[in-house]
Write a protein that holds these residues in place. Sequence first.
Motif, PDB file in Angstrom:
ATOM      1  N   MET A 146      40.276  43.064  25.129  1.00  0.00           N
ATOM      2  CA  MET A 146      40.406  41.965  26.076  1.00  0.00           C
ATOM      3  C   MET A 146      41.442  42.296  27.156  1.00  0.00           C
ATOM      4  SD  MET A 146      41.342  37.940  25.384  1.00  0.00           S
ATOM      5  CE  MET A 146      41.877  38.391  23.770  1.00  0.00           C
ATOM      6  N   VAL A 147      42.555  42.893  26.759  1.00  0.00           N
ATOM      7  CA  VAL A 147      43.599  43.232  27.725  1.00  0.00           C
ATOM      8  C   VAL A 147      43.081  44.265  28.726  1.00  0.00           C
ATOM      9  CG1 VAL A 147      45.891  44.268  28.013  1.00  0.00           C
ATOM     10  CG2 VAL A 147      45.491  42.652  26.163  1.00  0.00           C
ATOM     11  N   GLU A 148      42.371  45.264  28.236  1.00  0.00           N
ATOM     12  CA  GLU A 148      41.838  46.291  29.131  1.00  0.00           C
ATOM     13  C   GLU A 148      40.806  45.709  30.091  1.00  0.00           C
ATOM     14  OE1 GLU A 148      42.654  49.480  29.755  1.00  0.00           O
ATOM     15  OE2 GLU A 148      44.347  49.112  28.451  1.00  0.00           O
ATOM     16  N   ARG A 149      39.962  44.833  29.609  1.00  0.00           N
ATOM     17  CA  ARG A 149      38.977  44.204  30.502  1.00  0.00           C
ATOM     18  C   ARG A 149      39.678  43.354  31.540  1.00  0.00           C
ATOM     19  NH1 ARG A 149      35.594  40.715  27.497  1.00  0.00           N
ATOM     20  NH2 ARG A 149      37.071  40.929  25.813  1.00  0.00           N
ATOM     21  N   TRP A 150      40.724  42.627  31.135  1.00  0.00           N
ATOM     22  CA  TRP A 150      41.468  41.810  32.089  1.00  0.00           C
ATOM     23  C   TRP A 150      42.154  42.688  33.122  1.00  0.00           C
ATOM     24  CZ3 TRP A 150      46.795  41.306  33.095  1.00  0.00           C
ATOM     25  CH2 TRP A 150      47.102  40.291  33.990  1.00  0.00           C
ATOM     26  N   ARG A 151      42.752  43.803  32.676  1.00  0.00           N
ATOM     27  CA  ARG A 151      43.439  44.707  33.606  1.00  0.00           C
ATOM     28  C   ARG A 151      42.521  45.176  34.728  1.00  0.00           C
ATOM     29  NH1 ARG A 151      46.471  48.699  29.349  1.00  0.00           N
ATOM     30  NH2 ARG A 151      48.233  47.342  28.874  1.00  0.00           N
ATOM     31  N   ARG A 152      41.234  45.317  34.433  1.00  0.00           N
ATOM     32  CA  ARG A 152      40.271  45.781  35.427  1.00  0.00           C
ATOM     33  C   ARG A 152      39.627  44.633  36.206  1.00  0.00           C
ATOM     34  NH1 ARG A 152      38.949  49.005  30.968  1.00  0.00           N
ATOM     35  NH2 ARG A 152      37.107  47.770  30.579  1.00  0.00           N
ATOM     36  N   ASN A 197      39.892  35.275  29.368  1.00  0.00           N
ATOM     37  CA  ASN A 197      38.708  35.472  28.541  1.00  0.00           C
ATOM     38  C   ASN A 197      38.075  34.137  28.152  1.00  0.00           C
ATOM     39  OD1 ASN A 197      36.975  37.402  27.191  1.00  0.00           O
ATOM     40  ND2 ASN A 197      37.783  36.600  25.274  1.00  0.00           N
ATOM     41  N   ALA A 198      38.895  33.110  27.972  1.00  0.00           N
ATOM     42  CA  ALA A 198      38.399  31.784  27.598  1.00  0.00           C
ATOM     43  C   ALA A 198      37.957  30.972  28.815  1.00  0.00           C
ATOM     44  CB  ALA A 198      39.476  31.022  26.837  1.00  0.00           C
ATOM     45  N   PHE A 203      49.877  36.740  27.882  1.00  0.00           N
ATOM     46  CA  PHE A 203      49.092  35.525  27.679  1.00  0.00           C
ATOM     47  C   PHE A 203      47.924  35.348  28.648  1.00  0.00           C
ATOM     48  CE2 PHE A 203      52.373  34.259  30.627  1.00  0.00           C
ATOM     49  CZ  PHE A 203      51.767  33.358  31.470  1.00  0.00           C
ATOM     50  N   LEU A 204      47.929  36.018  29.787  1.00  0.00           N
ATOM     51  CA  LEU A 204      46.852  35.812  30.752  1.00  0.00           C
ATOM     52  C   LEU A 204      45.487  36.325  30.296  1.00  0.00           C
ATOM     53  CD1 LEU A 204      48.659  36.364  34.163  1.00  0.00           C
ATOM     54  CD2 LEU A 204      47.932  34.217  33.118  1.00  0.00           C
ATOM     55  N   PRO A 205      45.389  37.490  29.631  1.00  0.00           N
ATOM     56  CA  PRO A 205      44.051  37.941  29.229  1.00  0.00           C
ATOM     57  C   PRO A 205      43.319  36.947  28.325  1.00  0.00           C
ATOM     58  CG  PRO A 205      45.584  39.755  29.092  1.00  0.00           C
ATOM     59  CD  PRO A 205      46.396  38.515  29.365  1.00  0.00           C
TER      60      PRO A 205
END
Length: 98
Positions: A17-23, A61-62, A55-57
């Motif tokens: 989830m963190v990696e997807r958010w980073r991109r 995601n939600a 906390f942002l990812p």
Amino acid sequence: MELDPQDYDDLVHGTSMVERWRRSDHAAAVAAELMKLHGGTVPMSELLWAGAEAFLPRQWNAGRAAEPPAAAAEVYDRWRRLHERRLQRRQHQADEKS
């Protein structure tokens, strides 16, 4: 730090989830807002960006992440309070040694 094999695979292959958010566009917009708050072209500290990733990812995601300016302001405010407490602790320790 011990990682579960699935977690390791997710991090290595970018599916966490963190990696997807980073991109994501959201992360890029938050980073741009944080740079503005932190002094324009001054690079962000690792601690400041770690605060965003804390906390942002999950919110993103939600589907509940705040707009980038609001999210960046919240992250920056948390970081600023931590930074001030760290400086106060250092000053207190220096005063005790004197």
